[in-house]
Design a protein around this motif. Structure first.
Motif, PDB file in Angstrom:
ATOM      1  N   ALA A 105       0.840  -1.193   0.000  1.00  0.00           N
ATOM      2  CA  ALA A 105       0.000   0.000   0.000  1.00  0.00           C
ATOM      3  C   ALA A 105       0.877   1.246   0.000  1.00  0.00           C
ATOM      4  CB  ALA A 105      -0.911  -0.018   1.220  1.00  0.00           C
ATOM      5  N   TYR A 142      -6.616  -0.203  -2.430  1.00  0.00           N
ATOM      6  CA  TYR A 142      -7.497  -1.367  -2.564  1.00  0.00           C
ATOM      7  C   TYR A 142      -8.862  -1.059  -1.966  1.00  0.00           C
ATOM      8  CZ  TYR A 142      -8.975  -6.268  -1.609  1.00  0.00           C
ATOM      9  OH  TYR A 142      -9.639  -7.449  -1.510  1.00  0.00           O
ATOM     10  N   PRO A 163     -11.946  -3.289  -1.272  1.00  0.00           N
ATOM     11  CA  PRO A 163     -12.289  -4.703  -1.348  1.00  0.00           C
ATOM     12  C   PRO A 163     -13.780  -4.915  -1.584  1.00  0.00           C
ATOM     13  CG  PRO A 163     -12.110  -4.053   0.915  1.00  0.00           C
ATOM     14  CD  PRO A 163     -11.782  -2.836   0.110  1.00  0.00           C
ATOM     15  N   LEU A 205      -8.617   8.835   7.965  1.00  0.00           N
ATOM     16  CA  LEU A 205      -7.256   9.054   8.455  1.00  0.00           C
ATOM     17  C   LEU A 205      -6.432   7.771   8.402  1.00  0.00           C
ATOM     18  CD1 LEU A 205      -7.858  11.464  11.457  1.00  0.00           C
ATOM     19  CD2 LEU A 205      -6.871  11.989   9.238  1.00  0.00           C
ATOM     20  N   ILE A 206      -7.090   6.625   8.622  1.00  0.00           N
ATOM     21  CA  ILE A 206      -6.372   5.355   8.477  1.00  0.00           C
ATOM     22  C   ILE A 206      -5.899   5.203   7.036  1.00  0.00           C
ATOM     23  CG2 ILE A 206      -6.657   2.828   8.454  1.00  0.00           C
ATOM     24  CD1 ILE A 206      -6.374   3.787  11.242  1.00  0.00           C
ATOM     25  N   GLY A 207      -6.724   5.673   6.087  1.00  0.00           N
ATOM     26  CA  GLY A 207      -6.314   5.622   4.690  1.00  0.00           C
ATOM     27  C   GLY A 207      -5.032   6.401   4.433  1.00  0.00           C
ATOM     28  N   GLU A 260      -2.454   6.420   6.149  1.00  0.00           N
ATOM     29  CA  GLU A 260      -1.258   5.689   6.579  1.00  0.00           C
ATOM     30  C   GLU A 260      -0.366   5.319   5.395  1.00  0.00           C
ATOM     31  OE1 GLU A 260      -0.297   4.848   9.646  1.00  0.00           O
ATOM     32  OE2 GLU A 260      -2.008   5.781  10.628  1.00  0.00           O
ATOM     33  N   ALA A 261      -0.992   5.081   4.247  1.00  0.00           N
ATOM     34  CA  ALA A 261      -0.211   4.641   3.093  1.00  0.00           C
ATOM     35  C   ALA A 261       0.359   5.821   2.318  1.00  0.00           C
ATOM     36  CB  ALA A 261      -1.071   3.785   2.169  1.00  0.00           C
ATOM     37  N   ARG A 317     -11.404   6.813   1.647  1.00  0.00           N
ATOM     38  CA  ARG A 317     -10.332   6.264   2.484  1.00  0.00           C
ATOM     39  C   ARG A 317      -9.128   5.887   1.633  1.00  0.00           C
ATOM     40  NH1 ARG A 317     -11.821   0.877   5.784  1.00  0.00           N
ATOM     41  NH2 ARG A 317     -11.809   0.058   3.673  1.00  0.00           N
ATOM     42  N   VAL A 318      -9.379   5.245   0.498  1.00  0.00           N
ATOM     43  CA  VAL A 318      -8.249   4.783  -0.302  1.00  0.00           C
ATOM     44  C   VAL A 318      -7.650   5.945  -1.096  1.00  0.00           C
ATOM     45  CG1 VAL A 318      -9.445   4.080  -2.420  1.00  0.00           C
ATOM     46  CG2 VAL A 318      -7.472   2.787  -1.633  1.00  0.00           C
ATOM     47  N   ARG A 351      -5.305   4.819  17.074  1.00  0.00           N
ATOM     48  CA  ARG A 351      -6.239   4.623  15.966  1.00  0.00           C
ATOM     49  C   ARG A 351      -5.804   3.422  15.126  1.00  0.00           C
ATOM     50  NH1 ARG A 351      -6.335   9.853  13.880  1.00  0.00           N
ATOM     51  NH2 ARG A 351      -4.609   9.352  12.510  1.00  0.00           N
ATOM     52  N   ARG A 352      -4.496   3.339  14.877  1.00  0.00           N
ATOM     53  CA  ARG A 352      -3.978   2.183  14.140  1.00  0.00           C
ATOM     54  C   ARG A 352      -4.277   0.894  14.892  1.00  0.00           C
ATOM     55  NH1 ARG A 352       0.181   5.837  12.569  1.00  0.00           N
ATOM     56  NH2 ARG A 352       1.439   5.523  14.423  1.00  0.00           N
ATOM     57  N   ALA A 369      -7.867  -0.049  14.513  1.00  0.00           N
ATOM     58  CA  ALA A 369      -8.137  -0.535  13.154  1.00  0.00           C
ATOM     59  C   ALA A 369      -7.666  -1.976  13.004  1.00  0.00           C
ATOM     60  CB  ALA A 369      -7.446   0.362  12.128  1.00  0.00           C
ATOM     61  N   MET A 371      -7.703  -5.606   6.401  1.00  0.00           N
ATOM     62  CA  MET A 371      -7.985  -4.329   5.752  1.00  0.00           C
ATOM     63  C   MET A 371      -7.028  -3.250   6.254  1.00  0.00           C
ATOM     64  SD  MET A 371      -9.888  -3.307   3.370  1.00  0.00           S
ATOM     65  CE  MET A 371      -9.107  -1.885   2.639  1.00  0.00           C
ATOM     66  N   ALA A 387      -4.033  -3.676   7.167  1.00  0.00           N
ATOM     67  CA  ALA A 387      -2.758  -3.899   6.473  1.00  0.00           C
ATOM     68  C   ALA A 387      -2.828  -3.376   5.044  1.00  0.00           C
ATOM     69  CB  ALA A 387      -2.416  -5.385   6.479  1.00  0.00           C
ATOM     70  N   CYS A 388      -3.967  -3.604   4.374  1.00  0.00           N
ATOM     71  CA  CYS A 388      -4.099  -3.170   2.974  1.00  0.00           C
ATOM     72  C   CYS A 388      -4.089  -1.651   2.845  1.00  0.00           C
ATOM     73  CB  CYS A 388      -5.386  -3.700   2.369  1.00  0.00           C
ATOM     74  SG  CYS A 388      -5.303  -5.443   1.984  1.00  0.00           S
ATOM     75  N   LEU A 389      -4.349  -0.947   3.946  1.00  0.00           N
ATOM     76  CA  LEU A 389      -4.349   0.509   3.878  1.00  0.00           C
ATOM     77  C   LEU A 389      -3.002   1.091   4.302  1.00  0.00           C
ATOM     78  CD1 LEU A 389      -7.937   1.117   5.182  1.00  0.00           C
ATOM     79  CD2 LEU A 389      -7.078   1.654   2.925  1.00  0.00           C
ATOM     80  N   GLY A 390      -2.025   0.235   4.476  1.00  0.00           N
ATOM     81  CA  GLY A 390      -0.684   0.746   4.698  1.00  0.00           C
ATOM     82  C   GLY A 390      -0.173   0.670   6.124  1.00  0.00           C
ATOM     83  N   ILE A 391      -0.955   0.081   7.022  1.00  0.00           N
ATOM     84  CA  ILE A 391      -0.495  -0.027   8.404  1.00  0.00           C
ATOM     85  C   ILE A 391       0.459  -1.212   8.516  1.00  0.00           C
ATOM     86  CG2 ILE A 391      -1.231  -0.582  10.752  1.00  0.00           C
ATOM     87  CD1 ILE A 391      -3.780   0.920  10.211  1.00  0.00           C
TER      88      ILE A 391
END
Lengths: 232, 301
Positions: free
Chosen positions: A74, A80, A82, A98-100, A102-103, A146-147, B176-177, B180, B187, B189-193
């Protein structure tokens, strides 16, 4: 930019993908078609790293991803969405976006980039609601926001219009068209609607029994191909 | 009347220590689906870290400074348990994620090894930790009712840890991480964590909290290599009763176990009280099998 070579993958002991080779070039919209159970979702999950490849090679922008964890994929530019959206139900809408981030390769602290939500004006009105309380269509918009927060170079969309009401389906399709017309982001799209695929796709791969049965430019996909590989 | 108040106070005091121990267990079980039997030994690590801090103060610093050692020892016990937890996660626990039964056996073994290590270093007999003089005595509410300062201090310490945990989990990016990953590992992991990093951080923080619990226990009585085993079973019951995924569940679970323990033991005898507590838990789990907070987490489906 993304190349998949002779990929074999599956769940546990069972093998679903048997030697899939595929390529997505920058800015291109590649559609992945096939009847139910031919391995489309398995393929995108293997590309993201949710499923481990048993053999073969996945590389992106010159670096080999085959053994990398999903987080690293990512961060190198893959985004992604899903099947089933997979929103974090207990996190608020804001936290989900915000989690989005992270990448994202250029972090901007805890601020949601305007580019992520410009196509979804309804989302900022519900920032503090929990993701799980949103309707299916709103969740799908949230999954896109998000993505997009991380500005991915390749967007992998697994049946983005499945199970949501028709008016939102049109919205989502408009979003995909506008991402395509921006031209900055390549898309790998798993989708059932032929009519929609014809309107956005550049190149098509059709899977059958876990391998590529047909591939070609969108214009080459004639009725004969559709009847042979896609009609039930 | 005073006896009842005192028992209630004792119940809350017991609950607060259980809460501190169970917090770490709840996050590791909720997030990684690992049953960490060595958690009790991390309590021991914290307790001995406090003991060592005291010894160092007595040996090297002027005696007028001695009373301040305890504040430093809280930090020392957190740091010691945090580091040992981090090491444990890196060399063993990470291979056991999602395998609760295997993790149960392996961490049980680690616990025994740590206990033996403590025996070799500090000797088998219990050691006493001298409490600082400012914690002697108690708060006299009425003539017959005195709340010991030590217990009040522990209550405050636990409240502080709980607040810190709350702020960490619900107000920071790292928290937050963590939430999640707890809700949907794939999911996230797929978002970059980087789930690896979140896992080891979570485990280490849970271990550090156990260390603080060990530090608090030195105020109550002498400490020994097997101090953790007295508390680990009750702490697991707190997690089972409270459910995983939310802090409030653990708080309710700790209060439930701590209060019923104390009150039943007061009304009956020590062993009969324990039996009654178990019966209550069995009955409760028939009613709510997933515990007080039934958050659907993917790891437990």
């Amino acid at each position: 930019m993304l190349t998949v070579e002779q990929l074999e993958s599956g769940y546990g002991e069972s093998l679903v993908l048997r030697g899939v080779t595929l390529e997505v070039r920058p800015g291109q919209v590649v559609c992945l078609l096939g009847r139910n159970g031919t391995g489309k979702s398995t393929l995108v999950k293997s590309i993201m790293g949710v499923l481990k490849a048993k053999a073969g090679k996945i590389s992106y922008d010159g670096s080999v991803l085959t053994r990398k964890p999903p987080g690293e994929r990512a961060r190198s530019g893959l985004g992604y969405v899903p099947q089933g959206r997979e929103i974090f139900g207990q996190l608020t809408v804001r936290e989900n976006i915000l989690i989005g981030l992270e990448a994202s390769r250029r972090r901007s602290g805890d601020e949601i980039p305007p580019a992520a939500i410009e196509r979804f004006p309804v989302l900022p009105t519900m920032y503090e609601r929990r993701g799980g309380d949103l309707s299916g269509g709103q969740q799908q918009q949230l999954a896109f926001a998000r993505v997009l927060a991380a500005e991915p170079e390749l967007l992998i969309l697994d049946e983005p219009c499945e199970g949501i009401q028709p008016s939102i389906v049109d919205d989502i399709r408009d979003v995909i068209r506008s991402i395509k017309s921006d031209g900055r982001t390549a898309i790998l799209l798993v989708e059932q609607s032929l009519e929609f695929v014809r309107s956005v796709g550049d190149y098509v791969y059709i899977l059958e029994k876990g391998s590529v049965a047909w591939q070609g430019e969108m214009e080459q996909m004639n009725d004969e191909v559709v009847r042979r590989y896609l009609t039930v | 009347m005073e006896v009842v108040w005192l028992q209630l106070f004792n119940g809350i005091s017991v609950s607060s220590i259980l809460l501190l121990i169970a917090l770490g267990l709840a996050v590791t079980f909720g997030q990684m689906n690992v049953i960490n039997m060595a958690h009790g030994e991390l309590i021991m690590v914290g307790a001995y870290a406090t003991y060592l801090t005291q010894q160092l103060f007595q040996a090297y610093l002027p005696s007028s400074w001695f009373d301040q050692y305890f504040l430093l020892s809280i930090l020392a016990s957190f740091a010691a348990a945090f580091l040992i937890g981090l090491l444990l996660e890196k060399v063993l626990i990470r291979f056991l994620y999602g395998r609760p039964l295997d993790s149960l056996l392996a961490t049980w073994g680690v616990g025994l090894a740590l206990q033996q290590l403590a025996r070799s270093i500090f000797g088998a007999p219990n050691v006493g930790v001298k409490s600082p003089s400012w914690l002697e005595g108690g708060l006299a509410v009425t003539d017959g009712l005195v709340f010991p300062y030590k217990r009040l201090f522990i209550l405050g310490l636990v409240a502080l840890c709980l607040l810190a945990m709350f702020l960490y989990i619900y107000r920071t990016a790292a928290g937050r991480r963590m939430r999640a990953v707890m809700q949907n590992r794939d999911m996230a992991a797929c978002l970059g964590i980087s789930t690896r990093r979140v896992d080891s951080m979570t485990f280490a923080i849970g271990s550090g909290l156990a260390g603080i619990a060990g530090c608090a226990l030195t105020l109550i009585g002498p400490i020994g290599p097997s101090i953790g085993t007295y508390y680990i079973v009750d702490a697991f019951m707190v997690v089972v009763l409270g459910g995983v995924g939310k802090l409030i569940g653990t708080v309710v679970g700790a209060l439930g176990i701590g209060m019923t323990n104390t009150l039943f033991e007061f009304w009956t005898t020590a062993s009969l009280g324990k039996v009654l507590v178990f019966l209550c838990i069995v009955a409760f789990l028939q009613w709510k099998p997933k515990g007080f907070v039934a958050l659907r987490t993917r790891s437990l489906d």
